[in-house]
Scaffold this active site. Structure first.
Site, PDB file in Angstrom:
ATOM      1  NE  ARG A   1      25.463   7.258 -16.026  1.00  0.00           N
ATOM      2  CZ  ARG A   1      23.631   7.540 -16.423  1.00  0.00           C
ATOM      3  NH1 ARG A   1      23.480   7.291 -15.203  1.00  0.00           N
ATOM      4  NH2 ARG A   1      22.922   7.633 -16.785  1.00  0.00           N
TER       5      ARG A   1
ATOM      6  CE  LYS B   1      21.861   5.922  -9.795  1.00  0.00           C
ATOM      7  NZ  LYS B   1      22.210   5.592 -10.228  1.00  0.00           N
TER       8      LYS B   1
END
Ligand code: PMM
Length: 271
Positions: A252, A212
């Protein structure tokens, strides 16, 4: 030492996800990728047909169904524990019929409230993420001005979604702080530091930090340019180790091998 976190490997069947968009759009490629992630140690495969990167446009429901259902059917038939990454009740329903046992709803039931009764009726585990709005507007929804800031607000907003899910009859729930969804980089770090406040709600917690932008920002060059998506894994692996030691239920991730290696180290050190 808590039990090691489960590793959820990401299979994005999308043309436009921020880190792997377009790579696994064909069913065969997505299935092969899922099989590789299993071989690398994934406990769960998360199959998604809608990109949620900032500014993404939504696929038609028919498109989303055509992308994910065949992949879910094949990977479930091969014995994988499969999760579907969707905000749509119709897709969750078809995914459960094809073998998915987890519904990963990044909207926590806000985008399509019927998804909660689908989760209840199908008996899947409902992964409820903190969310404030679709990708086209989420970066305008980063105000967390109340006492306790972002951590208190995310906790309170997640609690409301848990109440809604329970009222609809959902029994198995997992929470996710939703890193990057209506959050600035600084707010992501605050949430990670304050994760215990989310865990205090008494439900398992899963974290999705892989690749991210806040990691890219952390590692950015002197000119302020973020580290490219493909060069954030070492930082992510360090974060994974810290989160494992704090007892998160799941992670995840894109690079299952790197995460599994980190978890092996954390587990061995805890013996
Ligand atoms: N992040 C993305 C997509 N789905 N689901 C959960 N539960 N948690 C997340 O943090 C999350 C998610 C966006 O990342 P991707 O485009 O790499 O899948």
């Amino acid at each position: 030492m808590p039990q090691r976190p489960l590793v959820m490997g990401i299979v994005n069947v999308t043309p436009d996800s921020f880190s792997d968009g377009g790579r696994f759009l064909a069913t065969d490629d997505a299935v092969a990728h899922g099989m590789e992630l299993l071989a690398d140690g994934a406990d769960i495969l998360d199959i998604g047909g809608e990109s949620t990167r900032p500014g993404a446009t939504r696929p038609l429901v028919e498109e989303e169904l055509a992308r994910v259902v065949p992949v879910i059917a094949e990977l479930s038939a091969a014995g994988a524990v499969v999760s579907v990454d969707t905000m749509r009740a119709e897709v969750a329903e078809a995914a459960a019929a094809a073998g998915a046992t987890i519904v990963n709803d990044v909207s926590g039931g806000l985008a399509d409230p019927r998804i909660l009764s689908v989760a209840a009726d199908t008996g899947v585990t409902y992964l409820c993420m903190h969310w404030r709005g679709h990708s086209d507007v989420m970066q305008t929804l980063t105000s967390y001005d109340g006492p306790g800031g972002v951590v208190a607000a995310v906790r309170a907003e997640l609690e409301q979604r848990v109440d809604a899910a329970r009222a609809a009859g959902v029994e198995k729930l997992v929470l996710d702080p939703g890193l990057g969804f209506a959050k600035t980089a600084d707010q992501n770090w605050e949430l990670l530091r304050g994760l215990d406040a989310i865990a205090d709600l008494g439900l398992p917690v899963l974290v999705g930090a892989s690749r991210k932008a806040f990691l890219g920002r952390l590692l950015g060059g002197r000119g302020g340019e973020p580290r490219p998506v493909g060069e954030r894994e070492h930082a992510h692996t360090a974060l994974v180790s810290l989160l494992a030691a704090r007892g998160v239920w799941g992670l995840r991730v894109h690079d299952v091998r790197a995460t599994s290696d980190a978890l092996a180290v954390v587990g061995r050190m805890a013996e």
